[in-house]
Design a protein around this motif. Structure first.
Motif, short mmCIF file in Angstrom:
data_model
loop_
_atom_site.label_atom_id
_atom_site.label_comp_id
_atom_site.label_asym_id
_atom_site.label_seq_id
_atom_site.Cartn_x
_atom_site.Cartn_y
_atom_site.Cartn_z
N GLY A 30 57.40 -60.80 14.89
CA GLY A 30 58.12 -61.16 13.68
C GLY A 30 58.11 -62.67 13.50
O GLY A 30 57.87 -63.42 14.44
N LEU A 31 58.38 -63.11 12.29
CA LEU A 31 58.45 -64.53 12.00
C LEU A 31 59.52 -64.73 10.94
O LEU A 31 59.53 -64.03 9.92
CB LEU A 31 57.12 -65.07 11.49
CG LEU A 31 57.14 -66.52 11.00
CD1 LEU A 31 57.24 -67.47 12.19
CD2 LEU A 31 55.93 -66.83 10.19
N GLN A 32 60.39 -65.66 11.17
CA GLN A 32 61.40 -66.04 10.18
C GLN A 32 61.16 -67.50 9.83
O GLN A 32 60.89 -68.32 10.70
CB GLN A 32 62.82 -65.86 10.76
CG GLN A 32 63.13 -64.44 11.18
CD GLN A 32 63.11 -63.48 10.02
OE1 GLN A 32 63.57 -63.77 8.94
NE2 GLN A 32 62.55 -62.30 10.25
N MET A 33 61.29 -67.81 8.56
CA MET A 33 61.08 -69.18 8.09
C MET A 33 62.23 -69.53 7.15
O MET A 33 62.59 -68.71 6.30
CB MET A 33 59.75 -69.28 7.36
CG MET A 33 59.37 -70.66 6.92
SD MET A 33 57.68 -70.61 6.27
CE MET A 33 57.84 -71.76 4.95
N GLY A 45 49.56 -65.97 6.26
CA GLY A 45 49.71 -67.31 5.73
C GLY A 45 50.93 -67.35 4.82
O GLY A 45 51.19 -66.40 4.07
N ILE A 46 51.66 -68.44 4.91
CA ILE A 46 52.84 -68.65 4.06
C ILE A 46 52.74 -70.06 3.49
O ILE A 46 52.41 -71.00 4.23
CB ILE A 46 54.15 -68.53 4.86
CG1 ILE A 46 54.23 -67.19 5.57
CG2 ILE A 46 55.36 -68.76 3.95
CD1 ILE A 46 55.34 -67.13 6.60
N ALA A 47 53.01 -70.20 2.23
CA ALA A 47 53.06 -71.54 1.63
C ALA A 47 54.28 -71.62 0.72
O ALA A 47 54.59 -70.67 0.01
CB ALA A 47 51.79 -71.84 0.85
N ALA A 48 54.96 -72.76 0.78
CA ALA A 48 56.12 -73.02 -0.06
C ALA A 48 55.94 -74.37 -0.73
O ALA A 48 55.41 -75.31 -0.12
CB ALA A 48 57.41 -73.02 0.78
N THR A 101 59.19 -72.48 -4.88
CA THR A 101 58.59 -71.15 -4.89
C THR A 101 57.76 -71.00 -3.64
O THR A 101 57.40 -72.00 -3.00
CB THR A 101 57.76 -70.91 -6.17
OG1 THR A 101 57.39 -69.54 -6.22
CG2 THR A 101 56.53 -71.79 -6.21
N ARG A 102 57.46 -69.75 -3.28
CA ARG A 102 56.64 -69.51 -2.10
C ARG A 102 55.92 -68.19 -2.27
O ARG A 102 56.26 -67.37 -3.11
CB ARG A 102 57.48 -69.54 -0.82
CG ARG A 102 58.19 -68.27 -0.44
CD ARG A 102 59.46 -68.10 -1.09
NE ARG A 102 60.35 -67.04 -0.87
CZ ARG A 102 60.51 -66.02 -1.67
NH1 ARG A 102 59.71 -65.85 -2.68
NH2 ARG A 102 61.46 -65.16 -1.51
N ASP A 103 54.89 -68.02 -1.43
CA ASP A 103 54.16 -66.77 -1.42
C ASP A 103 53.56 -66.58 -0.03
O ASP A 103 53.47 -67.54 0.75
CB ASP A 103 53.08 -66.73 -2.49
CG ASP A 103 52.69 -65.31 -2.87
OD1 ASP A 103 53.36 -64.35 -2.42
OD2 ASP A 103 51.71 -65.15 -3.61
N THR A 104 53.18 -65.33 0.25
CA THR A 104 52.62 -65.01 1.56
C THR A 104 51.30 -64.27 1.39
O THR A 104 51.01 -63.71 0.32
CB THR A 104 53.58 -64.11 2.38
OG1 THR A 104 53.78 -62.89 1.66
CG2 THR A 104 54.90 -64.80 2.61
N PHE A 105 50.52 -64.27 2.45
CA PHE A 105 49.25 -63.54 2.51
C PHE A 105 49.15 -62.94 3.90
O PHE A 105 49.56 -63.56 4.88
CB PHE A 105 48.08 -64.51 2.27
CG PHE A 105 46.74 -63.86 2.46
CD1 PHE A 105 46.09 -63.26 1.40
CD2 PHE A 105 46.13 -63.84 3.71
CE1 PHE A 105 44.86 -62.66 1.57
CE2 PHE A 105 44.90 -63.23 3.89
CZ PHE A 105 44.26 -62.64 2.82
N VAL A 137 54.79 -79.69 -0.10
CA VAL A 137 54.13 -78.42 0.23
C VAL A 137 54.26 -78.18 1.72
O VAL A 137 53.98 -79.07 2.53
CB VAL A 137 52.64 -78.44 -0.17
CG1 VAL A 137 51.96 -77.13 0.21
CG2 VAL A 137 52.47 -78.74 -1.64
N GLN A 138 54.69 -76.98 2.07
CA GLN A 138 54.77 -76.57 3.47
C GLN A 138 53.91 -75.32 3.61
O GLN A 138 54.05 -74.36 2.84
CB GLN A 138 56.21 -76.26 3.86
CG GLN A 138 56.36 -75.84 5.30
CD GLN A 138 57.79 -75.50 5.66
OE1 GLN A 138 58.62 -75.26 4.78
NE2 GLN A 138 58.08 -75.48 6.93
#
Length: 138
Positions: free
Chosen positions: A100-103, A128-131, A117-121, A89-90
């Motif tokens: 801006g933000l690139q990941m 917030g971003i989690a993958a 999979t990942r999602d953002t808030f 988990v990241q």
């Protein structure tokens, strides 16, 4: 392991030079239950909403909050019982100031068994971003 080698040596002593011993792995190549990106994404969405809705960004609290998010996502993923999968988990949180933000992430994996999979808030002042990566352990 020594007992196996002893048995192989005994088998070889009684046979001619052309005897071949084949040792096969008993580990399953195909997982009984595959990684489920759709279900895991639902978990990520829920956790990000629960932890970040109505929260103001605080640089001092951010390291603790992001660790809570990552731990909660990991613990909920364990409930799916992905046998022989390593779950990684990241999570990232940050203050929204119009930047801006690139990941990106790169890794070697088996396209037949591994997935992510990942999602953002985002709210008025933070994101917030989690993958989650599911990697099958052979």
């Amino acid at each position: 392991m020594e007992k196996v080698l002893e048995k192989l040596a005994v088998l070889h002593e009684g046979e001619d030079k052309h005897t071949r011993v084949v040792v096969q792995s008993k580990l399953p190549y195909i997982p009984k239950k595959s990684f489920l990106p759709g279900k895991v994404k639902e978990v990520i969405t829920e956790v990000l909403r629960e932890k970040l809705t109505g929260v103001q960004y605080d640089g001092e609290q951010a390291p603790y909050l992001v660790r809570e998010i990552a731990d909660e996502v990991k613990n909920r993923c364990k409930e799916f019982h992905f046998e022989r999968y390593k779950i990684v988990v990241q999570a990232v949180i940050g203050e929204t100031r119009g930047q801006g933000l690139q990941m990106a992430a790169r890794c070697f994996w088996d396209k037949d068994t591994d997935d992510y999979t990942r999602d953002t808030f985002q709210n008025d002042n933070m994101f917030g971003i989690a993958a989650v990566f599911g990697l099958y352990m052979y």
